[in-house]
Design a protein around this motif. Structure first.
Motif, PDB file in Angstrom:
ATOM      1  N   ALA A  91      34.006  35.554  45.807  1.00  0.00           N
ATOM      2  CA  ALA A  91      34.188  34.162  45.389  1.00  0.00           C
ATOM      3  C   ALA A  91      32.998  33.682  44.555  1.00  0.00           C
ATOM      4  O   ALA A  91      33.179  33.047  43.511  1.00  0.00           O
ATOM      5  N   VAL A  92      31.783  34.001  44.990  1.00  0.00           N
ATOM      6  CA  VAL A  92      30.585  33.554  44.278  1.00  0.00           C
ATOM      7  C   VAL A  92      30.477  34.265  42.924  1.00  0.00           C
ATOM      8  O   VAL A  92      30.123  33.654  41.914  1.00  0.00           O
ATOM      9  N   ALA A  93      30.782  35.568  42.889  1.00  0.00           N
ATOM     10  CA  ALA A  93      30.728  36.311  41.624  1.00  0.00           C
ATOM     11  C   ALA A  93      31.749  35.766  40.631  1.00  0.00           C
ATOM     12  O   ALA A  93      31.467  35.659  39.433  1.00  0.00           O
ATOM     13  N   ASN A  94      32.916  35.398  41.105  1.00  0.00           N
ATOM     14  CA  ASN A  94      33.929  34.820  40.210  1.00  0.00           C
ATOM     15  C   ASN A  94      33.533  33.430  39.753  1.00  0.00           C
ATOM     16  O   ASN A  94      33.836  33.038  38.622  1.00  0.00           O
ATOM     17  N   GLN A  95      32.837  32.692  40.605  1.00  0.00           N
ATOM     18  CA  GLN A  95      32.296  31.391  40.192  1.00  0.00           C
ATOM     19  C   GLN A  95      31.286  31.606  39.064  1.00  0.00           C
ATOM     20  O   GLN A  95      31.286  30.871  38.067  1.00  0.00           O
ATOM     21  N   ALA A  96      30.438  32.618  39.192  1.00  0.00           N
ATOM     22  CA  ALA A  96      29.459  32.933  38.143  1.00  0.00           C
ATOM     23  C   ALA A  96      30.153  33.331  36.845  1.00  0.00           C
ATOM     24  O   ALA A  96      29.733  32.925  35.761  1.00  0.00           O
ATOM     25  N   LEU A  97      31.224  34.113  36.949  1.00  0.00           N
ATOM     26  CA  LEU A  97      31.959  34.536  35.755  1.00  0.00           C
ATOM     27  C   LEU A  97      32.595  33.334  35.055  1.00  0.00           C
ATOM     28  O   LEU A  97      32.516  33.214  33.827  1.00  0.00           O
ATOM     29  N   ARG A  98      33.194  32.437  35.817  1.00  0.00           N
ATOM     30  CA  ARG A  98      33.773  31.222  35.221  1.00  0.00           C
ATOM     31  C   ARG A  98      32.688  30.398  34.528  1.00  0.00           C
ATOM     32  O   ARG A  98      32.863  29.904  33.413  1.00  0.00           O
ATOM     33  N   TYR A  99      31.556  30.272  35.192  1.00  0.00           N
ATOM     34  CA  TYR A  99      30.427  29.533  34.622  1.00  0.00           C
ATOM     35  C   TYR A  99      29.960  30.203  33.330  1.00  0.00           C
ATOM     36  O   TYR A  99      29.705  29.524  32.325  1.00  0.00           O
ATOM     37  N   ALA A 100      29.843  31.527  33.341  1.00  0.00           N
ATOM     38  CA  ALA A 100      29.415  32.269  32.144  1.00  0.00           C
ATOM     39  C   ALA A 100      30.365  32.008  30.979  1.00  0.00           C
ATOM     40  O   ALA A 100      29.923  31.780  29.850  1.00  0.00           O
ATOM     41  N   ILE A 126      34.281  41.152  40.425  1.00  0.00           N
ATOM     42  CA  ILE A 126      34.906  40.493  39.287  1.00  0.00           C
ATOM     43  C   ILE A 126      35.722  41.531  38.523  1.00  0.00           C
ATOM     44  O   ILE A 126      35.488  42.735  38.645  1.00  0.00           O
ATOM     45  N   ASP A 127      36.655  41.057  37.743  1.00  0.00           N
ATOM     46  CA  ASP A 127      37.554  41.928  36.990  1.00  0.00           C
ATOM     47  C   ASP A 127      36.899  42.375  35.685  1.00  0.00           C
ATOM     48  O   ASP A 127      36.505  41.545  34.863  1.00  0.00           O
ATOM     49  N   MET A 128      36.781  43.698  35.498  1.00  0.00           N
ATOM     50  CA  MET A 128      36.158  44.230  34.291  1.00  0.00           C
ATOM     51  C   MET A 128      36.905  43.796  33.038  1.00  0.00           C
ATOM     52  O   MET A 128      36.286  43.524  32.011  1.00  0.00           O
ATOM     53  N   ASP A 129      38.229  43.717  33.092  1.00  0.00           N
ATOM     54  CA  ASP A 129      38.993  43.318  31.912  1.00  0.00           C
ATOM     55  C   ASP A 129      38.635  41.899  31.462  1.00  0.00           C
ATOM     56  O   ASP A 129      38.615  41.617  30.260  1.00  0.00           O
ATOM     57  N   GLU A 130      38.327  41.020  32.417  1.00  0.00           N
ATOM     58  CA  GLU A 130      37.900  39.659  32.047  1.00  0.00           C
ATOM     59  C   GLU A 130      36.558  39.687  31.327  1.00  0.00           C
ATOM     60  O   GLU A 130      36.337  38.937  30.369  1.00  0.00           O
ATOM     61  N   VAL A 131      35.673  40.562  31.780  1.00  0.00           N
ATOM     62  CA  VAL A 131      34.367  40.682  31.139  1.00  0.00           C
ATOM     63  C   VAL A 131      34.527  41.258  29.738  1.00  0.00           C
ATOM     64  O   VAL A 131      33.903  40.784  28.782  1.00  0.00           O
ATOM     65  N   ILE A 132      35.376  42.251  29.605  1.00  0.00           N
ATOM     66  CA  ILE A 132      35.635  42.837  28.284  1.00  0.00           C
ATOM     67  C   ILE A 132      36.177  41.781  27.328  1.00  0.00           C
ATOM     68  O   ILE A 132      35.723  41.681  26.182  1.00  0.00           O
ATOM     69  N   GLU A 133      37.114  40.979  27.773  1.00  0.00           N
ATOM     70  CA  GLU A 133      37.656  39.893  26.937  1.00  0.00           C
ATOM     71  C   GLU A 133      36.569  38.902  26.550  1.00  0.00           C
ATOM     72  O   GLU A 133      36.515  38.433  25.409  1.00  0.00           O
ATOM     73  N   MET A 134      35.707  38.588  27.511  1.00  0.00           N
ATOM     74  CA  MET A 134      34.624  37.643  27.249  1.00  0.00           C
ATOM     75  C   MET A 134      33.701  38.208  26.159  1.00  0.00           C
ATOM     76  O   MET A 134      33.290  37.480  25.247  1.00  0.00           O
ATOM     77  N   ILE A 135      33.384  39.498  26.236  1.00  0.00           N
ATOM     78  CA  ILE A 135      32.531  40.124  25.230  1.00  0.00           C
ATOM     79  C   ILE A 135      33.222  40.110  23.862  1.00  0.00           C
ATOM     80  O   ILE A 135      32.619  39.738  22.855  1.00  0.00           O
ATOM     81  N   LYS A 136      34.486  40.512  23.846  1.00  0.00           N
ATOM     82  CA  LYS A 136      35.222  40.587  22.577  1.00  0.00           C
ATOM     83  C   LYS A 136      35.378  39.226  21.912  1.00  0.00           C
ATOM     84  O   LYS A 136      35.442  39.125  20.692  1.00  0.00           O
ATOM     85  N   ASN A 137      35.425  38.167  22.722  1.00  0.00           N
ATOM     86  CA  ASN A 137      35.653  36.822  22.189  1.00  0.00           C
ATOM     87  C   ASN A 137      34.394  35.974  22.088  1.00  0.00           C
ATOM     88  O   ASN A 137      34.478  34.771  21.822  1.00  0.00           O
ATOM     89  N   LYS A 138      33.236  36.585  22.270  1.00  0.00           N
ATOM     90  CA  LYS A 138      31.996  35.807  22.193  1.00  0.00           C
ATOM     91  C   LYS A 138      31.824  35.271  20.771  1.00  0.00           C
ATOM     92  O   LYS A 138      32.297  35.881  19.810  1.00  0.00           O
ATOM     93  N   PRO A 139      31.168  34.141  20.623  1.00  0.00           N
ATOM     94  CA  PRO A 139      30.888  33.643  19.275  1.00  0.00           C
ATOM     95  C   PRO A 139      30.086  34.672  18.478  1.00  0.00           C
ATOM     96  O   PRO A 139      29.211  35.350  19.027  1.00  0.00           O
TER      97      PRO A 139
END
Length: 184
Positions: A91-100, A126-139
């Motif tokens: 739960a805390v790691a997913n909160q951090a991911l949402r915040y990121a 946390i889900d690796m695919d969400e992190v990958i999407e976050m990286i791919k969509n970074k400004p």
């Protein structure tokens, strides 16, 4: 510009860094990059996955960040993994991911460090695919750093810089405890 001033600056092109491996220095390298960037007028945000404030002075970087107006650190964690419910860690790691994701989307920062995010991925907090999407969509202009052991190959493939810290020798192998100002 001579690079020594504190005028606000921005990157035109940002890259992705991964600091991984079983050796000391992943967070330290990221903090060094943050310190350098702040010195050049960049705005930096560090999001620490897994780490928790035991007391304000425990992590030296928290105290140092207060002296730099362009450096923000947010911690998400409840202590060492495995010392409490896995559901709490998740739960805390997913909160951090949402915040990121929110911090990245805000476009307020030039450099964002996701400290220990690789550990959160490795332990499936946390889900690796969400992190990958976050990286791919970074400004385009955002410099992004991901630290922690066990960086998945999929994350390293997306990175522009990959550095592996290799443990060769460390005092903790001889039962020397972590030292303030050196390990934390």
């Amino acid at each position: 510009m001579d690079g020594g001033g504190m005028e606000e600056r921005h990157l035109k092109k940002g890259y992705v860094h991964v600091y991984t491996g079983n050796g000391k220095g992943k967070t330290t390298a990221a903090l060094g990059l943050a310190f350098r960037a702040v010195g050049h007028g960049f705005k930096v945000h560090i999001i620490q996955f897994i780490k928790a404030i035991k007391k304000k002075e425990y992590y030296g970087e928290l105290v140092a960040a207060e002296a730099h107006h362009n450096l923000t650190i947010a911690q998400f964690g409840v202590g060492f993994l495995g010392t409490h419910s896995a559901d709490v860690d998740k739960a805390v790691a997913n909160q951090a991911l949402r915040y990121a994701k929110e911090v990245i989307a805000s476009r307020k920062y030039d450099l964002i460090i996701l400290d220990e995010i690789n550990i959160a991925i490795h332990y499936r907090l946390i889900d690796m695919d969400e992190v990958i999407e976050m990286i791919k969509n970074k400004p385009e202009e955002l410099e992004l750093v991901l630290t922690g052991r066990y960086a998945p190959p999929e994350i390293m493939d997306l990175a522009d810089y990959v550095t592996e810290m290799k443990l060769i020798k460390h005092p903790y192998l001889n039962n020397v405890k972590s030292r303030a100002g050196i390990e934390y």
